[in-house]
Design an enzyme around this catalytic site. Structure first.
Site, PDB file in Angstrom:
ATOM      1  N   SER A 258       3.985  11.133   7.669  1.00  0.00           N
ATOM      2  CA  SER A 258       2.946  10.317   8.296  1.00  0.00           C
ATOM      3  C   SER A 258       2.396   9.246   7.357  1.00  0.00           C
ATOM      4  O   SER A 258       1.828   8.257   7.824  1.00  0.00           O
ATOM      5  CB  SER A 258       1.800  11.209   8.786  1.00  0.00           C
ATOM      6  OG  SER A 258       1.264  11.972   7.725  1.00  0.00           O
TER       7      SER A 258
ATOM      8  N   ASP B  48     -10.357  13.101   6.464  1.00  0.00           N
ATOM      9  CA  ASP B  48      -9.005  12.706   6.086  1.00  0.00           C
ATOM     10  C   ASP B  48      -9.079  11.851   4.823  1.00  0.00           C
ATOM     11  O   ASP B  48      -9.500  10.696   4.872  1.00  0.00           O
ATOM     12  CB  ASP B  48      -8.338  11.922   7.218  1.00  0.00           C
ATOM     13  CG  ASP B  48      -6.880  11.556   6.910  1.00  0.00           C
ATOM     14  OD1 ASP B  48      -6.422  11.850   5.789  1.00  0.00           O
ATOM     15  OD2 ASP B  48      -6.220  10.969   7.781  1.00  0.00           O
TER      16      ASP B  48
ATOM     17  N   HIS C  52      -4.514   9.973   4.394  1.00  0.00           N
ATOM     18  CA  HIS C  52      -4.037   8.743   5.014  1.00  0.00           C
ATOM     19  C   HIS C  52      -4.992   7.601   4.690  1.00  0.00           C
ATOM     20  O   HIS C  52      -6.029   7.803   4.070  1.00  0.00           O
ATOM     21  CB  HIS C  52      -3.902   8.942   6.526  1.00  0.00           C
ATOM     22  CG  HIS C  52      -2.973  10.055   6.885  1.00  0.00           C
ATOM     23  ND1 HIS C  52      -3.399  11.372   7.003  1.00  0.00           N
ATOM     24  CD2 HIS C  52      -1.640  10.073   7.128  1.00  0.00           C
ATOM     25  CE1 HIS C  52      -2.357  12.147   7.307  1.00  0.00           C
ATOM     26  NE2 HIS C  52      -1.281  11.382   7.379  1.00  0.00           N
TER      27      HIS C  52
END
Length: 529
Positions: free
Chosen positions: A250, A501, A504
């Site tokens: 990802s 998060d 990312h």
């Protein structure tokens, strides 16, 4: 010009007019000169200040100091590292966040529903690794990671100091793209969440309500050269009738979407393929016949997910990883591709069984798993996989392009893991030292790249590149979504703590620089110079 200044000017003029013996023509001529001088001095500053206010209302203190020096003509090419301080995240109040008016709540909820942290690595696996893994070299796992304000480490963390650079740096004498500093940049991003349709909900920080925007106003400044922003028009022209593919997890998808955002400011591509799970995507820029694709392959080698049974009769799906066999999910799709970027990292921290030549080598985090008779950790299997990835990619049928290995992308959780109170609340670069796992993964990649290129022929060396982003990305602890991976994360704070998060990257954000580096390091392959 302020109201008080206006009154003072007109008071002076009235005094001059009422003075006996003064000629009216000279009075008005003098007034015009005064007005012109004032307008010439202050109007550009007012315009610039208004622009900065409406585009970067919460810009960092360092950036505002830079703008002040710019106005005074005192800017320098480097940033004073010692001035950087940790800024705690300001929780948004009602009406504080600037969120796009066209927010599609259903779309945000759907995109954010994916558990993007667990998708990459379970923190419990990392904790087990650090406490039990006997093959963890050169690291005192009992020593806690440094956390908190930068204090004396700031001057180190504001600059990138990697191992010997192996990135092709466009043959400019003395230019090393990965040795440099992050410096304030008054320019706006090349795209916004309104001008790019390819930002996933959990990376759309501005749309989700992130209140600060100073993280958007930094640029990477190499020591002896400049790193230009991508010229999307020039890049598309150079890539006419060519193709480019990303393969990985990802984070690879995060970078792919960043590049797609940058290029789509010139032309909106046709979305020619979208896998049902949205992990494989192909886009074509029709005017240029340029194809860009992303394929999901978190290990880059062949993996079979098989159920295992624990002594308490509970079953679990665990990856069986063939370290010497590349994943056909991407190798079968790169015939004729001109540029291939591959990356793999955090997934190797998960529990797994490793095989080579079809035979079991051992496992990682066995814990009584009967098939996993030997605990070997993941370091040696990961090294073997990187070796085969670089070497074997050169002989994939139909593929004669250039392979780029993107180095390990660090996370920046502080005060715990994603599920135990960890946050990434910084709003300026620096402050988080590189962790032992990040450094370990990075060193393995560097060493295997050197091993392969040391054995390769001159023609093969030209087909393998290293996109070295680890150290410069480590400095950007301010570039993650944190709680803003979800729309208005504090709306239900009393009911449920928002997920965080710190792995990312916000779009737009620091990850855009990775693509600037990618294009610049491929200048000879893309532009022929």
């Amino acid at each position: 010009m302020g109201r008080g200044q206006q009154m003072s000017i007109w008071d002076i003029e009235r005094t001059v007019v009422s003075t006996p013996g003064t000629e009216t023509r000279n009075i008005y001529s003098h007034r015009r000169l005064v007005v012109v001088a004032i307008l010439t001095t202050f109007v550009p500053f007012v315009i610039a200040s208004s622009y900065l206010y409406y585009t970067t209302p919460d810009a960092s203190t360092e950036a505002m100091l830079f703008f002040q020096r710019l106005k005074e003509g005192k800017t320098t090419s480097s940033f004073v590292n010692a001035t950087s301080q940790s800024n705690p995240q300001v929780e948004p109040k009602n009406g504080d966040s600037e969120i796009s008016k066209d927010t599609n709540q259903a779309e945000v909820d759907r995109d954010s529903a994916e558990d993007v942290i667990v998708e990459d690595v379970d923190p419990k696996d990392v904790a087990t690794l650090e406490s039990k893994n006997p093959t963890f070299p050169g690291v005192n796992v009992s020593e806690p990671h440094l956390e908190g304000p930068e204090e004396n480490i700031t001057s180190i963390l504001m600059e990138g100091h990697g191992l010997t650079n192996t990135t092709n740096s466009n043959n400019r004498v003395g230019c090393d793209l990965i040795k440099g500093s992050w410096v304030p940049d008054p320019r706006p991003p090349q795209y916004t969440n309104s001008s790019c349709r390819y930002i996933q909900g959990h990376q759309n920080c501005m749309k989700n309500g992130r209140p600060d925007t100073g993280f958007l106003h930094w640029k990477w400044q190499p020591e002896k050269c400049d790193l230009p922003r991508i010229d999307a028009q020039a890049f598309l022209n150079a890539m006419r009738n060519k193709s480019m593919t990303f393969a990985g997890d990802s984070i690879a998808r995060n970078q792919f979407q960043s590049l797609l955002c940058l290029l789509s400011q010139v032309e909106v591509p046709d979305h020619t393929y979208n896998a049902p799970d949205d992990r494989d995507n192909v886009h074509v820029f029709r005017t240029y016949n340029f194809t860009i694709a992303i394929y999901w392959s978190p290990y880059l080698v062949h993996v079979e997910d098989k159920d295992i049974t624990w002594p308490d009769n509970k079953t679990q799906s665990v990856a069986h990883i063939h370290v010497d066999k590349l994943d056909r999910a991407w190798t079968d799709r790169i015939s004729g591709v001109d540029i291939l970027q591959v990356s793999t990292g955090q997934w190797w921290f998960k529990r797994g069984l490793f095989l080579q030549g079809g035979q079991v080598l051992g496992g990682h985090i066995c814990d009584g798993w009967k098939e996993c008779e030997k605990e070997i950790g993941f370091a040696d299997p990961y090294r073997t996989a990187i070796h085969h990835l670089l070497k074997d990619s050169l002989s994939i049928p139909g593929y004669t392009g250039t392979t780029i290995l993107r180095t390990f992308a660090p996370d920046h959780f502080e005060g715990g893991a994603w599920d135990s109170g960890g946050r990434c609340k910084r709003t300026t670069p620096g402050g988080v030292p590189i962790g032992p796992l990040t450094n370990w993964m990075y060193e393995i990649q560097q060493e295997e790249f050197k091993n392969i290129t040391g054995e390769a022929s001159e023609s093969e060396k030209q087909r393998i590149r290293l996109l070295d982003i680890t150290n410069l990305a480590q400095i950007r602890a301010d570039g993650h979504p944190d709680v803003y991976m979800k729309f208005q994360p504090f709306a239900n704070e009393k009911k449920q703590l928002p997920q965080k998060d710190c792995l990312h990257w916000c779009l737009p954000g620091p990850i855009d620089t990775w693509n600037d580096l990618l294009v610049e390091s491929l200048r000879d392959a893309v532009f022929g110079s």
